[in-house]
Scaffold this motif. Structure first.
Motif, PDB file in Angstrom:
ATOM      1  N   GLU A  86       0.819  -1.218   0.000  1.00  0.00           N
ATOM      2  CA  GLU A  86       0.000   0.000   0.000  1.00  0.00           C
ATOM      3  C   GLU A  86       0.855   1.272   0.000  1.00  0.00           C
ATOM      4  O   GLU A  86       0.380   2.348   0.316  1.00  0.00           O
ATOM      5  CB  GLU A  86      -0.925  -0.003   1.217  1.00  0.00           C
ATOM      6  CG  GLU A  86      -1.895  -1.158   1.222  1.00  0.00           C
ATOM      7  CD  GLU A  86      -2.649  -1.324   2.534  1.00  0.00           C
ATOM      8  OE1 GLU A  86      -3.722  -1.949   2.492  1.00  0.00           O
ATOM      9  OE2 GLU A  86      -2.185  -0.842   3.575  1.00  0.00           O
ATOM     10  N   SER A 128       3.125   4.073  -1.993  1.00  0.00           N
ATOM     11  CA  SER A 128       3.428   4.667  -3.297  1.00  0.00           C
ATOM     12  C   SER A 128       4.737   5.441  -3.176  1.00  0.00           C
ATOM     13  O   SER A 128       5.131   5.845  -2.085  1.00  0.00           O
ATOM     14  CB  SER A 128       2.301   5.599  -3.751  1.00  0.00           C
ATOM     15  OG  SER A 128       2.223   6.726  -2.901  1.00  0.00           O
ATOM     16  N   THR A 146       0.791   0.263  -6.479  1.00  0.00           N
ATOM     17  CA  THR A 146      -0.536   0.133  -5.898  1.00  0.00           C
ATOM     18  C   THR A 146      -1.477   1.184  -6.493  1.00  0.00           C
ATOM     19  O   THR A 146      -1.059   2.289  -6.827  1.00  0.00           O
ATOM     20  CB  THR A 146      -0.490   0.280  -4.365  1.00  0.00           C
ATOM     21  OG1 THR A 146      -1.810   0.133  -3.843  1.00  0.00           O
ATOM     22  CG2 THR A 146       0.059   1.625  -3.935  1.00  0.00           C
ATOM     23  N   LYS A 147      -2.735   0.834  -6.606  1.00  0.00           N
ATOM     24  CA  LYS A 147      -3.744   1.772  -7.104  1.00  0.00           C
ATOM     25  C   LYS A 147      -4.381   2.558  -5.961  1.00  0.00           C
ATOM     26  O   LYS A 147      -4.947   3.618  -6.179  1.00  0.00           O
ATOM     27  CB  LYS A 147      -4.832   1.014  -7.883  1.00  0.00           C
ATOM     28  CG  LYS A 147      -4.298   0.201  -9.041  1.00  0.00           C
ATOM     29  CD  LYS A 147      -3.728   1.062 -10.120  1.00  0.00           C
ATOM     30  CE  LYS A 147      -3.267   0.211 -11.278  1.00  0.00           C
ATOM     31  NZ  LYS A 147      -2.093   0.693 -11.914  1.00  0.00           N
ATOM     32  N   THR A 148      -4.320   2.004  -4.753  1.00  0.00           N
ATOM     33  CA  THR A 148      -4.932   2.648  -3.581  1.00  0.00           C
ATOM     34  C   THR A 148      -3.897   2.780  -2.462  1.00  0.00           C
ATOM     35  O   THR A 148      -3.922   2.022  -1.489  1.00  0.00           O
ATOM     36  CB  THR A 148      -6.136   1.826  -3.078  1.00  0.00           C
ATOM     37  OG1 THR A 148      -5.671   0.494  -2.807  1.00  0.00           O
ATOM     38  CG2 THR A 148      -7.249   1.793  -4.090  1.00  0.00           C
ATOM     39  N   LYS A 175      -1.926   3.926   0.857  1.00  0.00           N
ATOM     40  CA  LYS A 175      -2.202   4.461   2.194  1.00  0.00           C
ATOM     41  C   LYS A 175      -0.984   5.202   2.735  1.00  0.00           C
ATOM     42  O   LYS A 175      -1.087   5.973   3.675  1.00  0.00           O
ATOM     43  CB  LYS A 175      -2.582   3.341   3.148  1.00  0.00           C
ATOM     44  CG  LYS A 175      -3.917   2.713   2.832  1.00  0.00           C
ATOM     45  CD  LYS A 175      -4.307   1.705   3.883  1.00  0.00           C
ATOM     46  CE  LYS A 175      -5.650   1.091   3.530  1.00  0.00           C
ATOM     47  NZ  LYS A 175      -6.026   0.036   4.466  1.00  0.00           N
ATOM     48  N   ASN A 201       2.926   7.135   1.495  1.00  0.00           N
ATOM     49  CA  ASN A 201       3.676   7.705   0.388  1.00  0.00           C
ATOM     50  C   ASN A 201       5.124   7.911   0.826  1.00  0.00           C
ATOM     51  O   ASN A 201       5.392   8.320   1.956  1.00  0.00           O
ATOM     52  CB  ASN A 201       3.081   9.039  -0.053  1.00  0.00           C
ATOM     53  CG  ASN A 201       3.784   9.593  -1.274  1.00  0.00           C
ATOM     54  OD1 ASN A 201       4.090   8.865  -2.214  1.00  0.00           O
ATOM     55  ND2 ASN A 201       4.064  10.878  -1.249  1.00  0.00           N
TER      56      ASN A 201
END
Length: 173
Positions: free
Chosen positions: A46, A48, A75-77, A79, A81
């Protein structure tokens, strides 16, 4: 003191030592960093990573995406960064006066990172890692440039692995 009482004392001391060691070992909290039960694998998937500019920084980012997603990509979603800042440089270390060149050098890749929770904006971990990779400089210019690229790639992979371990440790808490 008789030998019988001395034997009993030694036996009691041995049993007490065994119980104490067993108690200490039961308090041990060692577990694998990427164990499924810790949830780190899920949390890593999760994460990015910020976009970067140079070729070496892109290598570091690509390795981090691969490690975090276990080869599945970004990941597309997200949580979490990670903001990356990567610098690199190569220099000669063995100067040859006869040819006015260096026969070997070193490439250093330094990456600074900040891990944030996207929902709260809280900084979970920040740090900097650096790796130096040694490189031999062939006499052909193309071969020398290829050797430098390989050295940069190697250092970028190693920096990414260290940062991934730092991120996993922060997410396991």
């Amino acid at each position: 003191m008789s030998s019988d009482s001395l034997f009993k004392f030694a036996r009691i001391a041995g049993v007490a030592s065994l119980v104490a060691v067993a108690g200490l070992l039961s308090a041990c909290q060692v577990r694998p960093l990427y164990a499924v039960s810790t949830g780190v694998t899920q949390k890593l998937s999760e994460v990015s990573f910020s976009d970067v500019g140079t070729r070496v920084s892109q290598e570091v980012r690509n390795q981090l995406v691969f490690i975090a997603g276990r080869g599945a990509g970004e990941t597309k979603t997200p949580k979490y960064n990670v903001v990356l800042s990567v610098t690199s440089g190569t220099g000669g270390v063995l100067y040859l006066p006869s040819s006015d060149t260096s026969a070997a050098g070193r490439t250093t890749v330094t990456a600074s990172f900040t891990l944030k929770d996207i929902g709260t904006g809280k900084v979970l971990k920040s740090g900097s890692r650096s790796v130096t990779s040694l490189v031999d400089f062939p006499t052909q210019e193309f071969a020398k440039q290829r050797a430098i690229l390989n050295s940069e790639d190697k250092a970028a992979r190693e920096v990414a692995e260290m940062i991934a371990a730092d991120i996993a440790a922060a997410l396991s808490r």
